[in-house]
Design an enzyme around this catalytic site. Sequence first.
Site, PDB file in Angstrom:
ATOM      1  N   ASP A  86      -6.674  -0.532  -6.173  1.00  0.00           N
ATOM      2  CA  ASP A  86      -5.340   0.015  -5.947  1.00  0.00           C
ATOM      3  C   ASP A  86      -4.375  -0.470  -7.029  1.00  0.00           C
ATOM      4  OD1 ASP A  86      -6.050   1.361  -3.630  1.00  0.00           O
ATOM      5  OD2 ASP A  86      -5.494  -0.301  -2.314  1.00  0.00           O
ATOM      6  N   TYR A  97     -12.830 -10.648  -2.670  1.00  0.00           N
ATOM      7  CA  TYR A  97     -11.402 -10.566  -2.978  1.00  0.00           C
ATOM      8  C   TYR A  97     -10.683 -11.843  -2.534  1.00  0.00           C
ATOM      9  CZ  TYR A  97     -12.265  -5.496  -3.113  1.00  0.00           C
ATOM     10  OH  TYR A  97     -12.758  -4.238  -3.385  1.00  0.00           O
ATOM     11  N   ASP A 146       0.596  -2.411   2.361  1.00  0.00           N
ATOM     12  CA  ASP A 146       0.759  -3.317   1.230  1.00  0.00           C
ATOM     13  C   ASP A 146       2.204  -3.273   0.774  1.00  0.00           C
ATOM     14  OD1 ASP A 146       1.001  -0.953  -0.194  1.00  0.00           O
ATOM     15  OD2 ASP A 146      -0.790  -1.253  -1.418  1.00  0.00           O
ATOM     16  N   ARG A 193      -6.525  -3.689   2.655  1.00  0.00           N
ATOM     17  CA  ARG A 193      -5.210  -3.373   3.238  1.00  0.00           C
ATOM     18  C   ARG A 193      -5.338  -3.142   4.742  1.00  0.00           C
ATOM     19  NH1 ARG A 193      -2.910   1.620   0.842  1.00  0.00           N
ATOM     20  NH2 ARG A 193      -4.957   2.034  -0.061  1.00  0.00           N
TER      21      ARG A 193
END
Length: 232
Positions: free
Chosen positions: A52, A80, A94, A186
């Site tokens: 993203d 992540y 987000d 997210r």
Amino acid sequence: MTSQQLLDGHIFLLDKPLDWTSFQAVNKMKYKLKREFDLPKKFKIGHAGTLDPRATGLLIVCTGKFTKKIPEIQDAPKEYWTEVKIGVQTESYDTEKPEILHQDISKVTEEDVKNALDKFLGEIEQKPPVFSAIKIDGERAYNLARAGEEVEMKSRKTTIHYIKDIEINFPLISFTVGCSKGTYIRSLAHDIGQELGVGGYLTQLRRTKIGDYKIEDGTSDFLENEYRFENL
């Protein structure tokens, strides 16, 4: 590095900057490579897994014949580093959208957070964010959402392999998560907030691994400075 090596196939490990789309990053790199190596117009290049715009970190780019490796790399597990703010939400899950639905978190304990995180380990059902690139009737979900249309996202199975290195500094929670292909961090951030009963959204996301490829083996300077092939 030679033009023939790029055509035969090469894998670049890039550190995507904040606010760049994965498409923009690949296009920037393609332009630089074609300019520096006088590559043919139809030079093949592509990335193995979208990040993203509001995320940073490992973006794997394959050139030439190695573009055939993209599906295999995309299927590999991901890792992540994640930061979540609880007690508030956003429509995009987000920082793209403003904060809404503020709630009191004074009764949330560190034990509550760790128990909530434990509930997401293993195979889970997850709904992707409405602000995502998933196609609905041929149209990207984020385009429909930004146009104000109601978007119904179907849940899908995904797997959280591990959650570790948890740090809690209310209202922020950070951790490292290992997950399968197709996981939306997210959505995980949003769902953690819902599990805690106070809401939450993703404030920072950095991809650190794809399979055996690690961010520390990559380069971060290809967009801002002159191309430094010795660092790749």
